[in-house]
Scaffold this active site. Structure first.
Site, PDB file in Angstrom:
ATOM      1  N   GLU A  30       0.864  -1.186   0.000  1.00 60.08           N
ATOM      2  CA  GLU A  30       0.000   0.000   0.000  1.00 60.08           C
ATOM      3  C   GLU A  30       0.896   1.230   0.000  1.00 60.08           C
ATOM      4  O   GLU A  30       1.662   1.437   0.946  1.00 60.08           O
ATOM      5  CB  GLU A  30      -0.921   0.005   1.207  1.00 60.08           C
ATOM      6  CG  GLU A  30      -1.695   1.308   1.403  1.00 60.08           C
ATOM      7  CD  GLU A  30      -2.434   1.795   0.165  1.00 60.08           C
ATOM      8  OE1 GLU A  30      -2.225   2.959  -0.232  1.00 60.08           O
ATOM      9  OE2 GLU A  30      -3.220   0.997  -0.399  1.00 60.08           O
ATOM     10  N   CYS A  38     -11.471   4.951   0.635  1.00 62.35           N
ATOM     11  CA  CYS A  38     -12.658   4.917   1.499  1.00 62.35           C
ATOM     12  C   CYS A  38     -12.357   5.443   2.891  1.00 62.35           C
ATOM     13  O   CYS A  38     -13.036   6.334   3.404  1.00 62.35           O
ATOM     14  CB  CYS A  38     -13.196   3.495   1.590  1.00 62.35           C
ATOM     15  SG  CYS A  38     -14.523   3.308   2.803  1.00 62.35           S
ATOM     16  N   GLY A 179     -20.306  18.671 -10.826  1.00 64.12           N
ATOM     17  CA  GLY A 179     -20.721  17.275 -10.773  1.00 64.12           C
ATOM     18  C   GLY A 179     -21.726  17.035  -9.672  1.00 64.12           C
ATOM     19  O   GLY A 179     -21.446  17.301  -8.496  1.00 64.12           O
ATOM     20  N   GLY A 181     -23.068  14.106  -8.633  1.00 63.54           N
ATOM     21  CA  GLY A 181     -23.151  12.720  -8.187  1.00 63.54           C
ATOM     22  C   GLY A 181     -23.056  12.632  -6.674  1.00 63.54           C
ATOM     23  O   GLY A 181     -23.200  13.632  -5.962  1.00 63.54           O
ATOM     24  N   ILE A 183     -20.512  12.127  -4.489  1.00 64.49           N
ATOM     25  CA  ILE A 183     -19.471  12.912  -3.835  1.00 64.49           C
ATOM     26  C   ILE A 183     -19.839  14.388  -3.830  1.00 64.49           C
ATOM     27  O   ILE A 183     -19.732  15.074  -2.806  1.00 64.49           O
ATOM     28  CB  ILE A 183     -18.112  12.687  -4.525  1.00 64.49           C
ATOM     29  CG1 ILE A 183     -17.651  11.246  -4.336  1.00 64.49           C
ATOM     30  CG2 ILE A 183     -17.058  13.650  -3.981  1.00 64.49           C
ATOM     31  CD1 ILE A 183     -16.416  10.883  -5.142  1.00 64.49           C
ATOM     32  N   ARG A 270     -14.731   8.990 -10.993  1.00 63.85           N
ATOM     33  CA  ARG A 270     -13.433   8.405 -10.659  1.00 63.85           C
ATOM     34  C   ARG A 270     -13.022   7.422 -11.749  1.00 63.85           C
ATOM     35  O   ARG A 270     -13.871   6.887 -12.469  1.00 63.85           O
ATOM     36  CB  ARG A 270     -13.491   7.693  -9.301  1.00 63.85           C
ATOM     37  CG  ARG A 270     -13.876   8.635  -8.162  1.00 63.85           C
ATOM     38  CD  ARG A 270     -13.771   7.956  -6.817  1.00 63.85           C
ATOM     39  NE  ARG A 270     -12.405   7.563  -6.500  1.00 63.85           N
ATOM     40  CZ  ARG A 270     -11.489   8.393  -6.004  1.00 63.85           C
ATOM     41  NH1 ARG A 270     -11.793   9.667  -5.785  1.00 63.85           N
ATOM     42  NH2 ARG A 270     -10.278   7.957  -5.730  1.00 63.85           N
ATOM     43  N   ASP A 309     -12.345  -0.960  -7.008  1.00 64.01           N
ATOM     44  CA  ASP A 309     -12.558   0.061  -8.039  1.00 64.01           C
ATOM     45  C   ASP A 309     -11.764  -0.182  -9.304  1.00 64.01           C
ATOM     46  O   ASP A 309     -12.137   0.284 -10.387  1.00 64.01           O
ATOM     47  CB  ASP A 309     -12.184   1.448  -7.500  1.00 64.01           C
ATOM     48  CG  ASP A 309     -13.200   1.982  -6.506  1.00 64.01           C
ATOM     49  OD1 ASP A 309     -14.151   1.247  -6.162  1.00 64.01           O
ATOM     50  OD2 ASP A 309     -13.037   3.133  -6.061  1.00 64.01           O
ATOM     51  N   ALA A 317     -17.146   0.807  -1.685  1.00 58.91           N
ATOM     52  CA  ALA A 317     -16.296   0.075  -0.750  1.00 58.91           C
ATOM     53  C   ALA A 317     -16.884  -1.294  -0.405  1.00 58.91           C
ATOM     54  O   ALA A 317     -16.150  -2.293  -0.308  1.00 58.91           O
ATOM     55  CB  ALA A 317     -16.090   0.895   0.516  1.00 58.91           C
ATOM     56  N   HIS A 442     -42.076  -2.650  14.924  1.00 57.46           N
ATOM     57  CA  HIS A 442     -42.938  -1.460  14.916  1.00 57.46           C
ATOM     58  C   HIS A 442     -42.749  -0.699  16.217  1.00 57.46           C
ATOM     59  O   HIS A 442     -42.661  -1.317  17.280  1.00 57.46           O
ATOM     60  CB  HIS A 442     -44.395  -1.882  14.777  1.00 57.46           C
ATOM     61  CG  HIS A 442     -45.368  -0.750  14.911  1.00 57.46           C
ATOM     62  ND1 HIS A 442     -45.637   0.129  13.877  1.00 57.46           N
ATOM     63  CD2 HIS A 442     -46.117  -0.326  15.979  1.00 57.46           C
ATOM     64  CE1 HIS A 442     -46.514   1.025  14.286  1.00 57.46           C
ATOM     65  NE2 HIS A 442     -46.825   0.770  15.561  1.00 57.46           N
TER      66      HIS A 442
END
Length: 456
Positions: A30, A38, A179, A181, A183, A270, A309, A317, A442
């Site tokens: 990484e 995420c 945009g 969307g 995000i 993305r 992704d 995620a 309920h």
């Protein structure tokens, strides 16, 4: 090693833990912090900010519920500090998981070097590492479109992606969001609540991408009531200026106009991170920059899998978690496949949006004989008790030939927590009569889903 994983986001670290529990010797690369987009610059940071905004909004608007708070204020810098603390805690938790699972982690960039009789070789910082199997989970990155002046605006600090805007410690007086969307909407919602004048410019004639059109309209109406402005069917033609003194030009039909702003958020989607990781050297097939995979994560090269992704299938995620698990199961010889028909999606605005499966529009495009059935959330006693003047709905899409639930879409309280149950209905191909026989607690908001089944 038995397995090398490239990328420590949700797909990578979850798969690493699963593989280790299966007895594999695992190496995980990484290049930044464990948790990926995420945890570090996406899901978790935005939800932390939005929760603070929700608390602040409740303090400001408690009068209808008999609660008055005087002098309520929000300290954006303090909110960012808490966000950093939350992220640090969770990143540390992922690290502890990897140590507990005995997964070796190297926090550096890795590149695929090639294939030999011993397996696949990955190079990192001048050292080579070899494994029998390779799992690519390199994730995605924000897409910055070729709008004149936009890249220069990013470099100057006027324009930001989701990564940078989560770290700014001042609230811009005027924020332009390119945009509409998920995000863009979540970020617009937060900054609107904490004091920004927010304008969202979206190319489509609706916000929230593939979300059901009626639910998109309800969400837009709610955000507009709070002061968010929307310009739909418009394309941005230029960006100029610096932080605190910027300008966005756009064209909507024959109309050309400009917006003055102090900051710009670029949230135009993305793209998979597949460039310069060595795919060409081993012949992994890609389409439009995404790694081509089967439902169990296999790539075109035997011994190489991909999840998250990077495959471009469902950039969420929770999908990444499931894809990584499917890859490990396939490696172990267990039959598995991700059911992409039943992936829930959420928009964490206020009100929340939760969706899963087909809309009536998408079902018809697939040639399914479908119908939709809508019920107000005001059929829920809890919703009426907790939401003043709410206009939330739940919409159920049914395959009329088989009387099965193929989609559920809702806007309102707790949608993010409820939608998993609807996903189980879609994945399990539950009939309307099956859901009618389920007992829901309920008073809850989720019981409106059951009530909707009796309108069919």
């Amino acid at each position: 090693y038995d397995l090398i994983i490239m990328g420590g986001g949700p797909a990578g670290y979850n798969a690493a833990e699963r593989a280790s529990h299966e007895g594999m010797k695992v190496l995980l690369f990484e290049e930044r912090a464990l948790g990926g987009v995420c945890l570090n610059e996406g899901c978790i940071p935005t939800k932390t900010l939005l929760n603070s905004a929700k608390i602040y909004e409740s303090a400001l608007h408690g009068a209808p519920f008999g609660v008055t708070v005087s002098g309520a204020s929000i300290d954006h810098a303090a909110v960012v500090d808490r966000k950093d603390k939350v992220v640090k805690t969770l990143v540390g938790g992922v690290g502890a998981k990897m140590r507990s699972a005995k997964v070796e982690v190297i926090n550096k960039t890795a590149v695929i070097k090639g294939k030999s009789s011993e397996g696949f070789t990955v190079t990192c910082d001048g050292n080579d590492y070899t494994a029998k199997r390779l799992l690519i989970c390199t994730g995605s990155e924000a897409s910055v479109p070729p709008i004149p002046g936009l890249r220069e605006a990013v470099e100057s600090g006027l324009a930001m992606t989701n990564r940078e805007i989560l770290d700014i410690r001042v609230v811009p007086k005027r924020l332009c969001v390119i945009g509409g969307g998920v995000i863009g909407l979540e970020t617009a919602s937060y900054f609107n609540t904490v004091g920004s004048e927010v304008t969202v410019i979206e190319m489509l004639d609706k916000i929230a991408g593939p979300t059901d059109r009626e639910i998109s309209k309800i969400l837009q109406s709610n955000l507009e009531k709070k002061g968010v402005k929307f310009i739909l069917g418009a394309g941005v033609t230029a960006v100029s200026g610096k932080f605190g003194a910027g300008r966005v030009s756009y064209k909507a039909g024959d109309k050309e106009a400009q917006i003055d702003c102090d900051a710009v958020l670029v949230s135009t989607g993305r793209r998979p991170r597949t460039k310069d990781i060595g795919l060409e050297g081993v012949g992994v097939k890609t389409e439009r920059g995404a790694i081509v995979t089967t439902e169990c994560g296999r790539t075109s090269v035997p011994g190489i899998w991909a999840a998250g992704d990077v495959n471009g299938r469902s950039m969420l995620a929770h999908t990444a978690y499931r894809e990584g698990e499917a890859c490990i199961n396939d490696m172990m010889g267990r039959k598995d496949a991700v059911d992409y028909r039943a992936i829930p999606a959420v928009i964490y605005t206020k009100p929340e949006v939760g969706t899963v499966g087909e809309t009536l529009e998408s079902a018809k495009k697939l040639g399914i004989n479908a119908s939709e059935h809508t019920l107000s959330l005001r059929y829920s006693g809890r919703y009426v008790a907790e939401v003043e003047g709410g206009d939330g709905i739940v919409k159920v899409v049914v395959d009329d030939d088989h009387k099965t639930v193929i989609g559920v879409h809702m806007i309102g309280s707790y949608a993010s927590e409820i939608i998993y149950g609807a996903a189980a209905m879609v994945a399990g191909e539950k009939r309307v009569s099956d859901v009618q026989k389920l007992v829901f607690p309920h008073p809850t908001v989720c019981e409106v889903i059951r009530e909707a089944m009796f309108t069919i």
